[in-house]
Design an enzyme around this catalytic site. Structure first.
Site, PDB file in Angstrom:
ATOM      1  N   SER A 233       0.831  -1.203   0.000  1.00 39.28           N
ATOM      2  CA  SER A 233       0.000   0.000   0.000  1.00 39.28           C
ATOM      3  C   SER A 233       0.870   1.259   0.000  1.00 39.28           C
ATOM      4  CB  SER A 233      -0.965  -0.028   1.179  1.00 39.28           C
ATOM      5  OG  SER A 233      -1.899   1.020   1.113  1.00 39.28           O
TER       6      SER A 233
ATOM      7  N   ASP B 247      -0.721   1.457  -4.662  1.00 38.04           N
ATOM      8  CA  ASP B 247      -1.626   0.407  -5.137  1.00 38.04           C
ATOM      9  C   ASP B 247      -3.002   0.953  -5.474  1.00 38.04           C
ATOM     10  OD1 ASP B 247      -2.243   0.786  -2.388  1.00 38.04           O
ATOM     11  OD2 ASP B 247      -3.130  -1.217  -2.278  1.00 38.04           O
TER      12      ASP B 247
END
Length: 566
Positions: free
Chosen positions: A148, A309
């Protein structure tokens, strides 16, 4: 029998599974007992968010051996569901990080070696597209190699179930239990990626999945005409922070009708080293410096940035002074909620029994807006897997139709085609909303000020106390134990009137290590992070002015910091 960290270190050094570079890496720390302990004192903990850690060789690090080990355990859980589950298979996705593609291919090889069908994306893709693909293809599960918004040293292994949501607790526990039974080097079935492709069990997916996903994304637009009305004047700068949003976000915005879109060229370059930012996190405004420079150059009204992401989105808007102001995650959630309610009512598309889902740490301003508009509100723990469970409950009972779910940490979910935060859809809706206000001569910042005037001023702050290593976990536990045994009597000069402990389950929510303290105008929630070695404290205050709310938050933070010894 569990090995000591020194024994585990030696076990890895002696393993023929290690490549030469890995062996050299471990040999180089032979005299560094602290580093050896850090890498081998325990495995990375597998939870509902999967695994996340620093990339290096070792049991407590992210590397191909840990990826294979976790995938073998996950394969066992899928195989326990029966042959049909294996036939439906898994979807594998990855982001821009160093080693992400390699890790994804390793995971595909292990799944194929276990007789499980695999669909793997041909290149990096946004996390929400993985959630979509699991649902779209009717897969049993999904694997996403991503960390992330974490720094470049990190990578992660995020897992999904057939509902498109992150793994539920019972399945996460089953994977963790299987990992405990397996030897990391000897008990893993493997095929190389080429062998897996040759087996016929691996299929590469790409453009056709993008089109299906984008069709759903564009269906969320409520009033596309408002974008068309201002398209000749309205300008947007976009940055993907070197990550997976680089392709689909610009495409979605162009399909929405945006004519003047300016991607930040240096940050459009896919690079897991994130060379232009210290942290690729859209929650940190300093990462937007290149986008701000470009926005000033082209006269942009709006800046949008997605994390590597592409599941989180951050936004900045131009003020009257020409400077750009951050819209926080809580503020954006409130703005979106108010806009969706307004636009759906104007267009006659508000569903019956509408609902809004927030987390217990998200601002209560959203609750007030929803309830005053006759929209049902539910609260969950932090994590979109819990929101997905609530949506499943709605569908099962036929009770509510959700219009928005969001967290304060820049994550938003809309529509019935994803079960995770979705920056691609959020970018579309933020752009439409900004165009709606632009037509009225307002920025999103001015729209937020108008909501504050109407509903009062809410201030939300997050304090993260970093506590790394085994000692850190013990200290986190000790802090929460002490707070439960003797909670403070006052916070920010107000009497603590309510202490809510979720450890035994509360308000229909499962047991969780979360403690909530409330006064008349202040709320503090304390919980360990689910993905990082941090203790998180969420402060929320409500006052007649923003200065008053900020003062309450600051005072509460000083009080809690004193209790924590910070």
């Amino acid at each position: 029998m569990k090995r000591s960290y020194k024994e585990e270190y030696q076990y890895w050094l002696d393993s023929p599974a290690l490549g030469e570079e890995e062996w050299k890496e471990l040999s180089a720390i032979a005299g560094d007992d602290k580093e050896i302990e850090s890498r081998f004192y325990a495995p990375l903990e597998f939870g509902t968010a999967g695994l996340r850690g620093i990339m290096a060789t070792g049991l407590n690090r992210m590397n191909i051996h840990v990826i294979r080990w976790a995938t073998q355990a996950f394969a066992a859980v899928i195989k326990a569901e029966g042959e049909e589950a294996c036939r439906k298979g898994v979807v594998v996705c990855y982001d821009c990080r160093l080693n992400s593609e390699k890790f994804a291919r390793e995971a595909a090889g292990v799944m194929a070696a276990n007789g499980i069908r695999v669909r793997i994306f041909d290149a990096l893709r946004p996390t929400p597209e993985l959630s979509f693909a699991v649902l779209h293809y009717g897969a049993t599960a999904g694997i996403n190699i991503t960390a992330s918004h974490n720094p470049k040293e990190y990578n992660g292994y995020k897992v999904y179930w057939s509902d498109g949501a992150q793994l539920p607790p019972q399945h996460a526990a089953a994977v963790a239990a299987e990992m405990g039974k397996l030897d990391i080097f000897h008990d893993v079935k493997r095929l190389s990626f080429d062998e897996a492709m040759a087996s016929g069990l691996v299929e590469v997916i790409g453009a056709e999945t993008d089109e299906a996903f984008l069709a759903n994304v564009m269906s969320m637009s409520i009033n596309k005409s408002v974008v068309e009305k201002v398209a000749d004047e309205f300008k947007i700068v976009y940055t993907p922070f070197h990550g997976a949003g680089y392709k689909l976000v610009p495409e979605a915005l162009r399909r929405l009708g945006v004519k003047h879109l300016f991607p930040e060229p240096k940050q459009m370059v896919i690079d897991g080293n994130f060379p232009t930012v210290v942290s690729p996190n859209p929650e940190n405004p300093e990462g937007f410096y290149l986008a701000v420079d470009l926005a000033k150059q082209v006269g942009s009204d709006l800046i949008i940035g997605t994390d590597p992401d592409s599941d989180r989105v951050g936004t900045m808007v131009r003020g009257k002074d020409g400077e750009y102001r951050t819209i926080t995650g809580n503020q954006m959630g409130v703005l979106l909620l108010d806009y969706i309610i307004t636009a759906r009512r104007e267009s006659g598309t508000m569903p019956a029994n509408p609902a809004f889902i927030k987390t217990i740490v998200t601002t209560n301003m959203g609750r007030e807006i929803a309830e005053k508009n006759g929209v049902h509100v539910d609260e969950t723990f932090t994590g979109f897997k819990f929101m997905a469970e609530k949506l499943a409950e709605y569908k099962r009972d036929g009770s509510y139709n959700y219009i928005l779910a969001y967290e304060e940490s820049y994550g938003y979910m809309m529509g019935d085609y994803v079960r995770d935060k979705d920056a691609v859809t959020a970018c579309v809706m933020i752009t439409e909303m900004a165009a709606y206000y632009f037509e009225q001569g307002m920025t999103l910042a001015q729209a937020m000020d108008a909501l504050y005037e109407k509903f009062g001023y809410y201030r939300n702050e997050l304090q993260s106390v970093v506590l790394p290593g085994e000692d850190g976990m013990e200290r986190m536990s000790a802090i929460l134990t002490a707070l439960r045994a003797a909670p403070p009597h006052t916070l920010a000069g107000e009497r603590v009137t309510r202490v809510r402990d979720y450890l035994g389950g509360l308000d229909g929510l499962p047991a969780s290590d979360v403690l909530e303290l409330r006064t008349a105008h202040v709320k503090v929630i304390v919980r360990p992070s689910g993905t990082e070695p941090k203790l998180k404290l969420y402060y929320s205050a409500h006052a007649r002015t923003m200065a008053g709310a900020a003062a309450l938050c600051a005072a509460a933070r000083r009080d809690m910091s004193a209790r924590l010894g910070e």
